[in-house]
Design an enzyme around this catalytic site. Structure first.
Site, mmCIF file in Angstrom:
data_model
loop_
_atom_site.group_PDB
_atom_site.id
_atom_site.type_symbol
_atom_site.label_atom_id
_atom_site.label_comp_id
_atom_site.label_asym_id
_atom_site.label_seq_id
_atom_site.Cartn_x
_atom_site.Cartn_y
_atom_site.Cartn_z
ATOM 1 N N GLY A 12 9.643 99.526 -51.629
ATOM 2 C CA GLY A 12 8.847 99.028 -50.506
ATOM 3 C C GLY A 12 8.247 100.149 -49.670
ATOM 4 O O GLY A 12 8.401 101.335 -49.984
ATOM 5 N N ASP A 35 15.855 98.463 -56.654
ATOM 6 C CA ASP A 35 14.916 97.412 -56.255
ATOM 7 C C ASP A 35 14.853 96.405 -57.401
ATOM 8 O O ASP A 35 15.342 96.695 -58.501
ATOM 9 C CB ASP A 35 13.518 98.015 -55.990
ATOM 10 C CG ASP A 35 12.706 97.180 -55.005
ATOM 11 O OD1 ASP A 35 12.460 95.998 -55.311
ATOM 12 O OD2 ASP A 35 12.331 97.698 -53.950
ATOM 13 N N TYR A 143 10.706 85.255 -39.039
ATOM 14 C CA TYR A 143 11.161 86.635 -39.267
ATOM 15 C C TYR A 143 11.943 87.154 -38.057
ATOM 16 O O TYR A 143 13.030 87.732 -38.190
ATOM 17 C CB TYR A 143 9.909 87.480 -39.521
ATOM 18 C CG TYR A 143 10.106 88.967 -39.649
ATOM 19 C CD1 TYR A 143 10.904 89.508 -40.656
ATOM 20 C CD2 TYR A 143 9.442 89.843 -38.796
ATOM 21 C CE1 TYR A 143 11.046 90.888 -40.789
ATOM 22 C CE2 TYR A 143 9.571 91.223 -38.921
ATOM 23 C CZ TYR A 143 10.375 91.739 -39.921
ATOM 24 O OH TYR A 143 10.505 93.093 -40.053
HETATM 25 C C1 AKB Z 1 5.597 92.894 -39.471
HETATM 26 O O1 AKB Z 1 4.440 93.029 -39.024
HETATM 27 O O2 AKB Z 1 6.088 91.825 -39.827
HETATM 28 C C2 AKB Z 1 6.464 94.143 -39.545
HETATM 29 C C3 AKB Z 1 7.314 94.340 -38.336
HETATM 30 C C4 AKB Z 1 6.709 94.666 -37.039
HETATM 31 O O3 AKB Z 1 8.505 94.238 -38.424
HETATM 32 N N1 AKB Z 1 5.651 95.301 -39.751
#
Ligand code: AKB
Length: 313
Positions: A12, A35, A143
């Protein structure tokens, strides 16, 4: 070195450069890359590589035992944009990979872990300027939720089982050796490819959307520094800052090098994510605890990116 280091997610954006730097420091044979997909030529040729599925604890254990590994950098994650498209998959991967590594540390098989968090832990209610280490942390993305849960699980394993886990909240990272994938801050890398190839770029964020960013060399330095740090606060995922800019400001910095470069704006759903994140970060705790200091500024980063990509595309 008595024991070796494993990087999971070595193909990555961060993993690639981390492997190469760790190999420089600790020797090629002592740093095992892994990976589910092959890495770039430099990673594959310079030292050991294992195909590894991070969701399989048995497979991870086998690799750890085979190479006598005690230190693990877990650099696997589904980032903000892709996570919104597939919440369950992102949650499963982001959390199960972490549990596998934390449990192997709890069982005494791993001695030290690095796990990356992100500015995505912050949400719309967080103060946006100079965002403190401890503040309102209510993420509004899949996320961000997974990163906040991960931070809390790391703290739990650290306090309850004495697991040594170190962590950083990365801002958007800019690099030319490997492209990022599926993040909201990816525009700040894409723009350089388009500036070289077409002299124009259509940005998916609005022109004045300021986000905290960092050149990859600084992020790698910070990652290694926090792993080597002797004086740490009780477990925290450290805020980390370098510089901040909007797409318009980045375009202006590129125009200093490529005067004919043009930028247009066509904001999409990624704008909704970006507007919930901080604009700048207070990283005084990292400065106090392990002398963190970013070395690359915006103009230097632009020059390095253009020179680096010039030979690659
Ligand atoms: C994203 O944009 O999802 C990542 C982060 C800021 O963790 N680059």
């Amino acid at each position: 070195m008595d024991s070796k280091i494993l990087i999971i997610g070595s193909s990555g954006q961060i993993g690639t450069e981390l492997v190469l730097r760790l190999r420089e420091i600790y020797g090629n044979e002592n740093v095992v890359a892994s990976d589910i997909r092959k890495g770039n030529y430099e990673v594959m040729e310079s030292g050991p590589f294992e195909f590894l599925d991070v969701t399989s604890k048995i497979d991870i254990k086998e690799v750890l035992e085979k190479h006598q590994i005690k230190e693990v950098y877990l650099m696997v994650a589904i980032l903000s944009v892709i996570a919104e498209q597939n919440p369950q998959k992102a949650w499963d991967l982001n959390m199960n990979s972490l549990f596998n590594i934390l449990d192997l540390a709890k069982d005494g098989i791993i001695e030290k872990i690095f796990w990356p968090s992100s500015i995505a832990v912050f949400g719309p209610d967080t103060p946006k300027i100079n965002t403190p280490q401890d503040t309102i942390i209510k993420p509004s993305t899949v996320y961000g939720i997974s990163k906040l849960a991960g931070e809390n699980w790391c703290a739990y394993y650290s306090q309850k089982y004495g697991v040594d886990v170190r962590s950083i909240r990365y801002p958007g990272l800019i690099s030319y050796k490997t492209t990022p994938g599926g993040g909201t801050t990816d525009y700040a890398v894409e723009i350089f490819y388009e500036a070289i190839k077409r002299k124009s770029y259509t940005c998916f964020l609005e022109e004045n959307t300021v986000l905290p960013m960092m050149y990859m060399d600084d992020a790698i330095n910070a990652t290694i520094q926090v792993m080597q740090a002797e004086r740490m606060s009780s477990y925290i995922s450290y805020n980390l800052g370098a510089f901040s800019f909007s797409p318009k400001e980045l375009a202006e910095a590129i125009q200093k090098q490529i005067p004919e470069f043009e930028i247009n704006y066509k904001p999409d759903s990624r704008q909704e994510i970006a507007k919930t994140w901080p604009q700048s970060i207070d990283d005084s705790q990292a400065k106090n605890d392990w002398d963190w200091e970013a070395k690359t500024d915006l103009d230097q980063m632009v020059i390095t990116m253009l020179q680096g990509l010039h030979y690659r595309i």
